[in-house]
Structure formats: structure tokens, C-alpha cells
Design a protein around this motif. Sequence first.
Motif, PDB file in Angstrom:
ATOM      1  N   PHE A  75       0.820  -1.221   0.000  1.00 41.49           N
ATOM      2  CA  PHE A  75       0.000   0.000   0.000  1.00 41.49           C
ATOM      3  C   PHE A  75       0.853   1.271   0.000  1.00 41.49           C
ATOM      4  CE2 PHE A  75      -1.984  -3.482   2.331  1.00 41.49           C
ATOM      5  CZ  PHE A  75      -3.015  -3.796   1.447  1.00 41.49           C
ATOM      6  N   GLY A  76       1.889   1.242  -0.845  1.00 44.37           N
ATOM      7  CA  GLY A  76       2.733   2.415  -1.029  1.00 44.37           C
ATOM      8  C   GLY A  76       3.840   2.577  -0.018  1.00 44.37           C
ATOM      9  N   VAL A  77       3.883   1.717   0.997  1.00 43.77           N
ATOM     10  CA  VAL A  77       4.920   1.800   2.029  1.00 43.77           C
ATOM     11  C   VAL A  77       6.119   0.945   1.603  1.00 43.77           C
ATOM     12  CG1 VAL A  77       5.491   1.254   4.429  1.00 43.77           C
ATOM     13  CG2 VAL A  77       3.242   2.166   3.864  1.00 43.77           C
ATOM     14  N   ILE A  78       7.328   1.514   1.672  1.00 46.39           N
ATOM     15  CA  ILE A  78       8.539   0.725   1.406  1.00 46.39           C
ATOM     16  C   ILE A  78       8.867  -0.025   2.687  1.00 46.39           C
ATOM     17  CG2 ILE A  78      10.944   0.759   0.658  1.00 46.39           C
ATOM     18  CD1 ILE A  78      10.430   3.420  -0.707  1.00 46.39           C
ATOM     19  N   LEU A  79       8.430  -1.279   2.741  1.00 49.31           N
ATOM     20  CA  LEU A  79       8.511  -2.049   3.977  1.00 49.31           C
ATOM     21  C   LEU A  79       9.687  -3.008   4.002  1.00 49.31           C
ATOM     22  CD1 LEU A  79       7.144  -2.798   6.667  1.00 49.31           C
ATOM     23  CD2 LEU A  79       5.684  -4.381   5.405  1.00 49.31           C
ATOM     24  N   TYR A  80      10.053  -3.521   2.819  1.00 46.52           N
ATOM     25  CA  TYR A  80      11.071  -4.570   2.751  1.00 46.52           C
ATOM     26  C   TYR A  80      12.352  -4.075   2.081  1.00 46.52           C
ATOM     27  CZ  TYR A  80       6.853  -7.397   3.437  1.00 46.52           C
ATOM     28  OH  TYR A  80       5.679  -7.910   3.913  1.00 46.52           O
ATOM     29  N   GLN A  81      13.467  -4.678   2.475  1.00 46.74           N
ATOM     30  CA  GLN A  81      14.740  -4.381   1.824  1.00 46.74           C
ATOM     31  C   GLN A  81      14.689  -4.753   0.348  1.00 46.74           C
ATOM     32  OE1 GLN A  81      17.266  -6.788   4.256  1.00 46.74           O
ATOM     33  NE2 GLN A  81      17.356  -5.318   5.943  1.00 46.74           N
ATOM     34  N   GLU A  82      13.971  -5.833   0.050  1.00 44.64           N
ATOM     35  CA  GLU A  82      13.853  -6.270  -1.345  1.00 44.64           C
ATOM     36  C   GLU A  82      13.190  -5.205  -2.213  1.00 44.64           C
ATOM     37  OE1 GLU A  82      13.969 -10.163   0.990  1.00 44.64           O
ATOM     38  OE2 GLU A  82      13.368  -8.093   1.296  1.00 44.64           O
ATOM     39  N   GLN A  83      12.259  -4.417  -1.620  1.00 40.58           N
ATOM     40  CA  GLN A  83      11.596  -3.360  -2.388  1.00 40.58           C
ATOM     41  C   GLN A  83      12.569  -2.242  -2.740  1.00 40.58           C
ATOM     42  OE1 GLN A  83       8.393  -2.753   0.481  1.00 40.58           O
ATOM     43  NE2 GLN A  83       6.888  -3.459  -1.017  1.00 40.58           N
ATOM     44  N   VAL A  84      13.490  -1.936  -1.831  1.00 36.64           N
ATOM     45  CA  VAL A  84      14.525  -0.944  -2.125  1.00 36.64           C
ATOM     46  C   VAL A  84      15.341  -1.400  -3.333  1.00 36.64           C
ATOM     47  CG1 VAL A  84      16.635   0.158  -1.260  1.00 36.64           C
ATOM     48  CG2 VAL A  84      14.665  -0.112   0.258  1.00 36.64           C
ATOM     49  N   MET A  85      15.687  -2.702  -3.346  1.00 36.66           N
ATOM     50  CA  MET A  85      16.459  -3.252  -4.460  1.00 36.66           C
ATOM     51  C   MET A  85      15.657  -3.210  -5.765  1.00 36.66           C
ATOM     52  SD  MET A  85      17.970  -6.517  -2.318  1.00 36.66           S
ATOM     53  CE  MET A  85      18.662  -7.359  -3.744  1.00 36.66           C
ATOM     54  N   GLN A  86      14.373  -3.548  -5.709  1.00 34.97           N
ATOM     55  CA  GLN A  86      13.542  -3.567  -6.913  1.00 34.97           C
ATOM     56  C   GLN A  86      13.338  -2.162  -7.480  1.00 34.97           C
ATOM     57  OE1 GLN A  86      10.369  -5.711  -4.896  1.00 34.97           O
ATOM     58  NE2 GLN A  86      10.524  -7.397  -6.373  1.00 34.97           N
ATOM     59  N   ILE A  87      13.215  -1.167  -6.600  1.00 31.55           N
ATOM     60  CA  ILE A  87      13.048   0.214  -7.060  1.00 31.55           C
ATOM     61  C   ILE A  87      14.302   0.679  -7.796  1.00 31.55           C
ATOM     62  CG2 ILE A  87      12.803   2.619  -6.298  1.00 31.55           C
ATOM     63  CD1 ILE A  87      11.043   1.536  -3.986  1.00 31.55           C
ATOM     64  N   ALA A  88      15.477   0.377  -7.228  1.00 33.37           N
ATOM     65  CA  ALA A  88      16.737   0.762  -7.874  1.00 33.37           C
ATOM     66  C   ALA A  88      16.869   0.087  -9.236  1.00 33.37           C
ATOM     67  CB  ALA A  88      17.917   0.393  -6.980  1.00 33.37           C
ATOM     68  N   SER A  89      16.398  -1.130  -9.333  1.00 27.75           N
ATOM     69  CA  SER A  89      16.468  -1.860 -10.597  1.00 27.75           C
ATOM     70  C   SER A  89      15.498  -1.296 -11.617  1.00 27.75           C
ATOM     71  CB  SER A  89      16.176  -3.347 -10.356  1.00 27.75           C
ATOM     72  OG  SER A  89      16.158  -4.059 -11.563  1.00 27.75           O
ATOM     73  N   ALA A  90      14.254  -1.023 -11.184  1.00 27.88           N
ATOM     74  CA  ALA A  90      13.215  -0.573 -12.112  1.00 27.88           C
ATOM     75  C   ALA A  90      13.436   0.860 -12.582  1.00 27.88           C
ATOM     76  CB  ALA A  90      11.850  -0.700 -11.447  1.00 27.88           C
ATOM     77  N   LEU A  91      13.853   1.745 -11.684  1.00 30.20           N
ATOM     78  CA  LEU A  91      13.961   3.165 -12.031  1.00 30.20           C
ATOM     79  C   LEU A  91      15.333   3.563 -12.549  1.00 30.20           C
ATOM     80  CD1 LEU A  91      11.248   3.266 -10.447  1.00 30.20           C
ATOM     81  CD2 LEU A  91      11.941   5.531  -9.655  1.00 30.20           C
ATOM     82  N   ALA A  92      16.391   2.854 -12.145  1.00 36.10           N
ATOM     83  CA  ALA A  92      17.744   3.288 -12.520  1.00 36.10           C
ATOM     84  C   ALA A  92      18.528   2.200 -13.244  1.00 36.10           C
ATOM     85  CB  ALA A  92      18.503   3.742 -11.271  1.00 36.10           C
ATOM     86  N   GLY A  93      17.907   1.055 -13.530  1.00 37.33           N
ATOM     87  CA  GLY A  93      18.582   0.025 -14.315  1.00 37.33           C
ATOM     88  C   GLY A  93      19.655  -0.729 -13.575  1.00 37.33           C
ATOM     89  N   PHE A  94      19.690  -0.638 -12.244  1.00 33.02           N
ATOM     90  CA  PHE A  94      20.665  -1.408 -11.468  1.00 33.02           C
ATOM     91  C   PHE A  94      20.394  -2.905 -11.655  1.00 33.02           C
ATOM     92  CE2 PHE A  94      21.730   2.517  -9.875  1.00 33.02           C
ATOM     93  CZ  PHE A  94      22.432   2.555  -8.675  1.00 33.02           C
ATOM     94  N   THR A  95      21.457  -3.698 -11.716  1.00 32.63           N
ATOM     95  CA  THR A  95      21.238  -5.131 -11.553  1.00 32.63           C
ATOM     96  C   THR A  95      20.830  -5.356 -10.097  1.00 32.63           C
ATOM     97  OG1 THR A  95      23.491  -5.620 -10.830  1.00 32.63           O
ATOM     98  CG2 THR A  95      23.074  -5.637 -13.224  1.00 32.63           C
ATOM     99  N   LEU A  96      20.197  -6.496  -9.825  1.00 30.92           N
ATOM    100  CA  LEU A  96      19.777  -6.734  -8.444  1.00 30.92           C
ATOM    101  C   LEU A  96      20.984  -6.883  -7.525  1.00 30.92           C
ATOM    102  CD1 LEU A  96      16.693  -9.060  -8.972  1.00 30.92           C
ATOM    103  CD2 LEU A  96      16.699  -6.705  -8.136  1.00 30.92           C
TER     104      LEU A  96
END
Length: 915
Positions: free
Chosen positions: A448-469
Motif C-alpha cells: 500500500f505504497g509503504v517501502i517495507l522490505y529491503q527487497e523493495q529498495v532493491m527492486q526500485i533501484a532496478s526498475a527506475l535506474a537500471g541497477f542489476t539486483l
Amino acid sequence: VLLCIQMAKTVDDPARLKFPTQEFYLKSALEMAELFPEYPDALENTVKIAERCEVEIEFGTFHLPDFPLPDGVSADEYLRDMCQKLLPTRYKDITDEVTKRLRYELSIIKKMGYSSYFLIVWDFINYARQHDIPVGPGRGSAAGSIVAYLLKITNIDPLQYSLLFERFLNPERVSMPDIDIDFCYVQRSKIIEYVAKRYGADHVAQIITFGTMAAKAAIRDVGRALNMAYSEVDRIAKMIPNELGITLARALKTSSELKSAYDNEAEVHKLLELAMALEGLPRHASTHAAGLVISKDPLTLHVPLQNSAEGFLTTQYDKDRVEEIGLLKMDLLGLRTLTVIGDAVKLIAQNTGTALNIDEIPLNDEKTCAMLTNGDTSGVFQMESSGMTQLVKDLRPEGFADLIPLVALYRPGPLGSGMVADFISGRHGRKQVTYLHPLLKPILEDTFGVILYQEQVMQIASALAGFTLGQADLLRRAMGKKKHAVLMAQRDNFMRGAAQRNIDESLAAEVFDLMEHFADYGFNKSHSAAYALVAYQTAYLKAHYPREFMAALLSSVMGTNDKIGFYIEECRRAGINILPPDINASQSSFSVDGTAIRFGLAAVKNVGENAIANLVAIREKGGKFKSLLDFCARVDMRVVNKRVIESLIKCGAFDSTLVKRAQLLAVLDRTVDVAASKQRDMMSGQLGLFGDDTMTAADDIVLPAIPEMPVEQMLAYEKEITGFYVTGHPLDKYRDKIEGFHSIEKILSGELPDGKRVQAAGLIVSLKRITTKAGDMMCFLNLEDFTNQIEVIVFPRLYEKYGRLIAPDAPIAVVARLNVNEDSVKMIAEEIKPLAAIDTEVRIKVRKDQENAEIFAKLKTTFAAHRGQTIVFLQLVDSHRLIKTEPKFWIEPTPEAIAAIENIVGKGAVLVVTK
């Protein structure tokens, strides 16, 4: 002072250990030359010997043990083939996503050289499963691996719950994988024995751990050694801010109160100086709760070893040093909850004939979710605290997946940041969930829009900035560790990657700042999912098989008395009777007996394992015992002796023979003598003429015509023999009177703050009176209710007023302030009353929709009927559902008191008015 702490002595104790001289230190070369001028060669030789001692410790090389493999097959090939073979057992539909993920993980594992590691872990977990040793579904980040899932190292599908492999094994950062495994705590030692046998006893050891003196602990230890007053030491310790990892030096900078005491009070100055000198030093050595090291070569080639106090072979390096020198460290933790689950499943099979597979229960069971929503969480893994219970009720789970966020949410960071409120509001549609960018929606929709998990931080970096996981995991680590230089470099990388994807610069900066903020609170989703599954499994068992589950739960704490009183009371509240031990029905542990739970024989004082084994074996072979004489004649009197039998009688274990306990105790000596004589004759071959080994009429024991012992005596015996009141409780007649009091279990939970005013009731089970330095009398008493017991301190002024009420077994009510520190919770008494003087409660139920005039008409009528001192409890309710219980007043019913109550009643309450 350090010696005094170690020996539990004080510096002014003349009998304490002392060094006989001041010479116990490593002397300099000059001092040694002055002491031994006639032996210069000897001094030179010590230098030569020292120069010849050379040890090189190699870093960066792993000493993984060799997993036994078929000839001509590599570990990589064996692991790959095993995963392919097991794939259809885990996935009915083997999609491209599944095969692609498996191929990717295997390539990384092969590249990093960890195939043998996975096989070693699979091997001993497979051994556990084959030998019916409960294994947890996972722990930590390993649940993010599909390879671990296929090998049944973990039991959570990482694809279904969006768990990331790179959070577990990052190809961008070479480090040992870390698979932590939970086992049944009773049988954990069998796993260690298997590993030692598999790889060689000289290749396997447990790991040492050193307990060090933290800031508050150092103050308390030094204070005890200096024989300072407890209250004074407690005052100083509580000036230390409750900050994780805080040092005394930092505390002096941040706490003006502590700094003032340090500067102005000589005794405090000395205390803090000594505490700072000892802070951080090892206080004691013990065995790590989970750590196990396995080596390719004999461990003596890599690490010094020692025998622990328990007799285990243990490394002298701690877990971090062990990993630094390249040894394989496993964390094999004994988890009590897995023992409970395993025992409950066995009881279900015995009592219902249902062969329940706990790994195949439905994950969206309505009955389980309804139980949790109603707040019935006692015994449910990780959900027993009042705060977590309230969170579960607010969340209103509809299945297992809804429990995953709970473990992540119920931590100090999220609780204090508004994340919990945002999450709950989003879940129930009370808040419009928005996303800074459309790419964030699929990542944050489940939370519900809350960044709750460490995995979500990783997924955001991947989706928005093209980072590998893998790169995203490095970013997550940098954010968590607040390394400024690394973080700035990562920020530049993120901004460049976002720009390449045509994301607005200000938006990218806002997202990065948001990620950095939530990285402090982010939790490992893999761990949260695995532990949520254990929680759901225990909740399912409790919802569908409450007797079997509670019997297993009681058995798990039987040896320690830890929370057993609380769980017995919970059973009674749920309408489950607790029956006393019974020679004709009890097993060793708690068991299910019809619709009730039967006490286990192992809970009976003086009855050892051998006596229980003999009793149960004889009963199963020859049927139920008909009488005391029949029992004594059939069991082996060498192990089931008179002391054992007396304990069984006192706790009610012979009640099924339908003879009074008083009568049985009266004839015990005679019965034991007759039975022992008969057994001696049988052992010497002196049987009857026709080989008849039964008792004769001459052996009959005549029961005296005496009344049963008083109920109070029976209960006292039960408490003495089992540690608990079984067939009743001395406080039963006061249940209605103390319903609104704080339970002692709640007080001891640590959820209530230091200094909070509470009201508790119970029996005085022990007390110690002392005379203060001023010559006044005070006392320390232990108060016990239905759930637990706590120490209550009665200072001289209060003792003078209430001393006449303080006596062993006296039922009292106490108003007190809590004294909470790191290792204990105590009550400082302010008022004491005999429970007998408190009348039965009169409840005035109040709802939010009721008019205050109606409420106070009832309230004044009730006060008029209960003249004199009155207790008023307020319980806030919401739609007839209790959400909070808290005693507010112990007052005279004055107009001012009624006005104070009126403020609170406006919120909705249940008033409990007691004379």
C-alpha cells in the motif's frame, strides 16, 4: 572489581579472592634484567625462542568440507541434476520463469564455488526429515533461493512471494552464503551428531561466544561489586538513554542528568569511571546458541579448540573470526515452536486418527484468520505480545500472505514512524494510495505504497535506474550502514540510470531520498515470510486442534516452568479443563484426555525418567492399576520407590482408584512394605505352590475411615509436587474481584514502562523481612496470580502501615509502581489490601453511542450502593469488542473522581465498580 564481578563478591568482603602480591603482570625486558642479572643467557634465549615462533594465518581461502560424491561427478553437476529431478515435485507447471530463475541461480552458485555448500546443507536437512526431526521453513535471506526451495532447505516459494536471490547471494559481492536453519530444539543435538559422524568428529565443533559488558550492565555489575545501594545503582543505570549499542562515553554527552551526577557526586563519579574501564570487556564465555563449524581438514590446523562447560568441543575464536579464516559456519538453531508443532501433529494423529501434514494445510483458512482477528494469539509464534496482538486485530488477516508484513511492521522503527498507520489505512481503503511514478506501483502495491522490505529498495533501484539486483543490494547495504562516501557514489549512479530512462531529475532525487529514509526501517522479506509461515502454522493448529496444540505447548515449557501457569490459565479461559497427573492415564508429557488436557508425569517432582518408563510399560502390558497395592506390586520398586509414590498421591495421580488421598497416605508405608516383600520373594523364586504370584487375602490393606484432607491442603500439596495448582486454585473464589487487575504475566512481559502504576492481586508465596541501616523493617515478597509470580518491594513506611497483612499464602491486592531494568521487572508497593475485603464487581457497560446522562445515572446509583473506598476500572470498547483494559482509579467516589471518569467515559468504556 572485575574479580569481584566474576566471583559474585563485593570489594569489602574479607573472604573474596585477592592476588597475594602486585607482581601479576607481564614485566618489561628491563625489569626482567634487574631481577635476573646473573642469567643474561636465559633472557636472550627467550627472545630467540619468540623469534622462532611464526604462525601465518591465511585469509581469503575457504576450507569447505568435501561432500561425498559419486565417482566422476562434480558438485556442480550433482546439484544441477538433483534440482532438475526435484523440479516437478515443487512446481506442477514448470514455466519459463521457473526454469530461467533456476538456471540463473545455478550459474551464480557454480561461479562462486558454493555447490558443495548447498549439498552439505541439503544432506543434514534431508537426514532430519527422514528421521522425523521437525525443520523450519527457512530463516533469513535463504528463502529467496529457488535452489534452496527445491532441495527443501526452505519451504517458501520465492517466485510466489517475490523473494530475491540476490538478497541471499550477491554475485557482485563475494562472501560466504549464510543459510540459517531452525530445528526442533529437543532433537537439534542429533543433527550435530550426524554432521560430526559424516565429516569426522575432529572436523566439527560448536562456536564460542563472549558476553561483553554493555553500558547499563557495566554500571549494575560495578555497583554490586562496590556494595552500593540497589536503588542508587538503579537510578544511575536508568539515566542511560535506551539507544542500541550506546556507550557510557556517549551517554555522558547526551544525558545532562547523568553528566551532572558524574560531575557532582563522588560515589557516582567512581562508579562511572570503573564502569567505563570495564565496558566492552568480556564478562563470560559460553557456547553460541546456533553456531557450528565444519572444516575440510582437522580443525586443529586452523583454530584453537577447547571443551565447553557442557562438554562440547568448541572453537576459541568467535563466529566472526571463524568466518574470517575461511571456515564454514552454519547456524543450526533449536526453535521451541517447531517442537510444539511436531508434538501437536503426533497428538492429533493419536487422538483423531488424522495424519496431518503441516506443510499442506490451506493457507487462507477462515477459522484461523477469525481467531487471529479476535485477538486470540496466546501460544501463536511471534504474536503473543499485546502490541502484536493489537496489530493483528487491526490488520484483520484473510490468509497467510497477510501475516508476512506483520513481522516486518512490528519493530521500533516502523511503529514510531507512521508506517504502520499508513499500511493499515491503505489495506482497509481508508487512505488513497498514490505512487510517485507508475513503475513503483507493481513494487509497492502489496504494501500500500509503504517501502517495507529491503527487497523493495532493491527492486526500485532496478526498475527506475537500471541497477542489476546485485548492484541494488550493494546500494541497500550502503543505505543501511550510512557510509556517506559510498552513498554519494551510489546516488550519482542512481541519478544517471534514472536519467537514461527519461525520469525527471527532481522525481529521481525524491525517490532516492525516500529509499534512503525507508532503508533504516526496511526488513528482510524472506525472513519475514518464513517466520510468518511458522506463525500461521501454529495459529492453524490452535484454531482447529486447540487441545492437542495447547498440550504440546505446555509440554514444551514443562521443564522450565516458563509461562506454564499462563498457558494453564489460557486453557481454562478457553473452556479446556486441566486434569491432574494420573497413573492410569498420564504419559510422560502433557496429553489429551477426552475433552481435557492431562498433566504429564514428568511434571511431578521426584518422579524421574526411569520411574515413568517403568510405570507406563507396566500399565501398557498389564492394564490399568486397580489400587495402591496393585500399583506397588506391579511396578519395579527399585525405581518407583516410596518417595515417588508419595509424590504421585499428593498431586492426585491416584484419584482414579477412587480412594481419598488422605487414606492413601495413611497406608502408604504398610502397602510399600507388603509389595516390596512380595517382589523380593518373586525375585528369589519363592512363588506359591502353583506358581501364583498374585496378592493373597492376607496381603489386603485395610483403609482407615478418615475424612479427606482439606481442599487448601490438597492444593498446597499439588503446588509443592508439580509447581502448580492443578485441580483448583486458592484464588478461584476471588476471580470476579481481580478480573480487571493487571496479570503478573502482562507486567513481566516488559511491555509496560518503568514507573507505570499498576494493580495486581495474588498470593504471597514467599517473603523476606530485613532491617535497614536506619533500623526500620521492610520486606521483599513474591506475589503469584494465575499466570506467574513477581517480586514486590515493600519499603519501611508502607511496611509499617500494612505489615499485618503480609504473611505466607495471604491473598492480597497491591497498587504499585513498576521498576523495570534490563534483566528484571519488580513492583514497588504503594498500597496493599486483603482480597477478602474487596466485594464482587458491579459492571456498568458503556458504548460510544450511549448518552453520558444515562451512563452517570447508572454510575451514581452504583456508587450509592457501594459506600466506602471504591475501585473503578475502565475498559475501552469498540462495537462491543474489547480493545484495551487498564485500571485507572482506586478512589473514593467523590464528585471530583466522577468528573475525572466522565472525561474518559466519553471515549466509550466498561466501568467496573468495586467496593
